[in-house]
Design a protein around this motif. Structure first.
Motif, PDB file in Angstrom:
ATOM      1  N   ARG A 126      39.030  47.949  42.118  1.00  0.00           N
ATOM      2  CA  ARG A 126      40.199  48.586  42.741  1.00  0.00           C
ATOM      3  C   ARG A 126      39.853  49.007  44.157  1.00  0.00           C
ATOM      4  NH1 ARG A 126      45.014  49.855  40.047  1.00  0.00           N
ATOM      5  NH2 ARG A 126      44.772  49.309  37.868  1.00  0.00           N
ATOM      6  N   ARG A 127      40.759  48.693  45.062  1.00  0.00           N
ATOM      7  CA  ARG A 127      40.683  49.192  46.436  1.00  0.00           C
ATOM      8  C   ARG A 127      42.020  49.845  46.706  1.00  0.00           C
ATOM      9  NH1 ARG A 127      38.111  43.864  49.195  1.00  0.00           N
ATOM     10  NH2 ARG A 127      36.136  43.939  48.085  1.00  0.00           N
ATOM     11  N   GLY A 128      42.068  51.152  46.470  1.00  0.00           N
ATOM     12  CA  GLY A 128      43.343  51.862  46.530  1.00  0.00           C
ATOM     13  C   GLY A 128      44.197  51.390  45.377  1.00  0.00           C
ATOM     14  N   GLN A 129      45.406  50.917  45.680  1.00  0.00           N
ATOM     15  CA  GLN A 129      46.306  50.403  44.653  1.00  0.00           C
ATOM     16  C   GLN A 129      46.103  48.905  44.398  1.00  0.00           C
ATOM     17  OE1 GLN A 129      47.688  52.311  42.777  1.00  0.00           O
ATOM     18  NE2 GLN A 129      49.227  53.654  43.675  1.00  0.00           N
ATOM     19  N   THR A 130      45.276  48.273  45.213  1.00  0.00           N
ATOM     20  CA  THR A 130      45.093  46.827  45.139  1.00  0.00           C
ATOM     21  C   THR A 130      44.022  46.454  44.122  1.00  0.00           C
ATOM     22  OG1 THR A 130      45.696  46.669  47.473  1.00  0.00           O
ATOM     23  CG2 THR A 130      44.589  44.764  46.508  1.00  0.00           C
ATOM     24  N   ARG A 131      44.343  45.480  43.299  1.00  0.00           N
ATOM     25  CA  ARG A 131      43.374  44.948  42.345  1.00  0.00           C
ATOM     26  C   ARG A 131      42.674  43.751  42.988  1.00  0.00           C
ATOM     27  NH1 ARG A 131      47.798  46.630  39.298  1.00  0.00           N
ATOM     28  NH2 ARG A 131      47.329  47.469  37.223  1.00  0.00           N
ATOM     29  N   ILE A 132      41.353  43.745  42.911  1.00  0.00           N
ATOM     30  CA  ILE A 132      40.566  42.634  43.431  1.00  0.00           C
ATOM     31  C   ILE A 132      39.878  41.987  42.235  1.00  0.00           C
ATOM     32  CG2 ILE A 132      38.719  41.915  44.993  1.00  0.00           C
ATOM     33  CD1 ILE A 132      41.115  43.214  46.439  1.00  0.00           C
ATOM     34  N   TYR A 133      40.256  40.750  41.941  1.00  0.00           N
ATOM     35  CA  TYR A 133      39.699  40.033  40.800  1.00  0.00           C
ATOM     36  C   TYR A 133      38.564  39.131  41.271  1.00  0.00           C
ATOM     37  CZ  TYR A 133      43.821  41.643  38.367  1.00  0.00           C
ATOM     38  OH  TYR A 133      44.802  42.430  37.805  1.00  0.00           O
ATOM     39  N   HIS A 134      37.498  39.122  40.503  1.00  0.00           N
ATOM     40  CA  HIS A 134      36.332  38.299  40.819  1.00  0.00           C
ATOM     41  C   HIS A 134      36.308  37.085  39.892  1.00  0.00           C
ATOM     42  CE1 HIS A 134      34.641  41.167  43.663  1.00  0.00           C
ATOM     43  NE2 HIS A 134      35.084  42.105  42.846  1.00  0.00           N
ATOM     44  N   GLU A 135      35.354  36.210  40.109  1.00  0.00           N
ATOM     45  CA  GLU A 135      35.228  34.993  39.313  1.00  0.00           C
ATOM     46  C   GLU A 135      35.125  35.308  37.824  1.00  0.00           C
ATOM     47  OE1 GLU A 135      35.280  30.912  38.790  1.00  0.00           O
ATOM     48  OE2 GLU A 135      35.798  32.124  40.529  1.00  0.00           O
ATOM     49  N   LYS A 136      34.434  36.368  37.479  1.00  0.00           N
ATOM     50  CA  LYS A 136      34.302  36.768  36.076  1.00  0.00           C
ATOM     51  C   LYS A 136      35.677  37.050  35.465  1.00  0.00           C
ATOM     52  CE  LYS A 136      32.032  40.238  33.185  1.00  0.00           C
ATOM     53  NZ  LYS A 136      31.090  41.356  33.167  1.00  0.00           N
ATOM     54  N   ASP A 137      36.547  37.710  36.223  1.00  0.00           N
ATOM     55  CA  ASP A 137      37.900  37.995  35.739  1.00  0.00           C
ATOM     56  C   ASP A 137      38.704  36.705  35.576  1.00  0.00           C
ATOM     57  OD1 ASP A 137      37.804  40.954  35.789  1.00  0.00           O
ATOM     58  OD2 ASP A 137      37.594  40.653  37.952  1.00  0.00           O
ATOM     59  N   ARG A 138      38.526  35.773  36.505  1.00  0.00           N
ATOM     60  CA  ARG A 138      39.236  34.498  36.430  1.00  0.00           C
ATOM     61  C   ARG A 138      38.833  33.750  35.157  1.00  0.00           C
ATOM     62  NH1 ARG A 138      38.857  29.374  36.840  1.00  0.00           N
ATOM     63  NH2 ARG A 138      36.632  29.416  37.251  1.00  0.00           N
ATOM     64  N   VAL A 139      37.530  33.722  34.876  1.00  0.00           N
ATOM     65  CA  VAL A 139      37.037  33.033  33.679  1.00  0.00           C
ATOM     66  C   VAL A 139      37.540  33.735  32.422  1.00  0.00           C
ATOM     67  CG1 VAL A 139      34.956  32.453  32.368  1.00  0.00           C
ATOM     68  CG2 VAL A 139      35.038  32.040  34.841  1.00  0.00           C
ATOM     69  N   ARG A 140      37.506  35.071  32.422  1.00  0.00           N
ATOM     70  CA  ARG A 140      37.993  35.828  31.261  1.00  0.00           C
ATOM     71  C   ARG A 140      39.477  35.564  31.019  1.00  0.00           C
ATOM     72  NH1 ARG A 140      36.399  41.389  29.905  1.00  0.00           N
ATOM     73  NH2 ARG A 140      34.189  41.290  29.420  1.00  0.00           N
ATOM     74  N   LEU A 141      40.271  35.500  32.090  1.00  0.00           N
ATOM     75  CA  LEU A 141      41.698  35.219  31.948  1.00  0.00           C
ATOM     76  C   LEU A 141      41.894  33.819  31.378  1.00  0.00           C
ATOM     77  CD1 LEU A 141      44.652  35.989  32.293  1.00  0.00           C
ATOM     78  CD2 LEU A 141      44.494  35.238  34.685  1.00  0.00           C
ATOM     79  N   LYS A 142      41.129  32.857  31.881  1.00  0.00           N
ATOM     80  CA  LYS A 142      41.224  31.485  31.381  1.00  0.00           C
ATOM     81  C   LYS A 142      40.891  31.440  29.889  1.00  0.00           C
ATOM     82  CE  LYS A 142      39.341  26.886  32.311  1.00  0.00           C
ATOM     83  NZ  LYS A 142      38.462  26.113  33.194  1.00  0.00           N
TER      84      LYS A 142
END
Length: 146
Positions: free
Chosen positions: A52-68
């Motif tokens: 999190r950067r303030g209200q903004t969510r920053i997704y990393h490669e790990k999050d992309r793989v988990r979503l997939k």
């Protein structure tokens, strides 16, 4: 498709080094053809953990793989609890281990068994529908003859 670029920063010796790629919620939503609300739901369920950067969510490669993996698991009929269990086992031992693989095989065997029961139910329902259709056609033919 608009995918964010990897962040670039100077290294100690002055050359540019590539940092890990990041994604916005909108980019992931477009990439996987889901709504941002779906992604926030998976985050709420503990399957994704963006920075999190303030209200903004920053997704990393790990999050992309988990979503997939999550979306693939849902398509295969896995519950969120089963998906979470497999992902947590993977996080605990990224290269896999016997316990993780055995559990995954148990889940897959259970899914296969359920699908086979569903297929048999579908075949039975088709036979029943065929029987009802045949009787309805016979009655209709008799009515047409009278």
């Amino acid at each position: 498709m608009n995918i964010s670029k990897a962040e670039v920063s100077p290294s100690v010796n002055g050359s540019l080094t590539r940092q890990r790629r990041t994604y916005s919620i909108g980019e992931l939503a477009r990439m996987f053809e889901v709504t941002p609300r779906t992604i926030r739901f998976y985050e709420q369920e503990g399957l994704l953990a963006p920075e999190r950067r303030g209200q903004t969510r920053i997704y990393h490669e790990k999050d992309r793989v988990r979503l997939k993996l999550t979306l693939r698991g849902k398509r295969l009929g896995f519950s969120l609890a089963e998906i979470r269990e497999v992902i947590e086992m993977y996080d605990a031992m990224p290269d896999g281990n016997a316990r993780q693989l055995k559990r995954l095989l148990e889940i897959l065997a259970d899914k296969r068994s359920n699908m086979e029961r569903q297929l048999e139910d579908i075949r039975l329902m088709q036979r029943e529908l065929d029987d009802v259709e045949m009787r309805a056609r016979e009655v209709l033919e008799r009515l047409d003859q009278n």
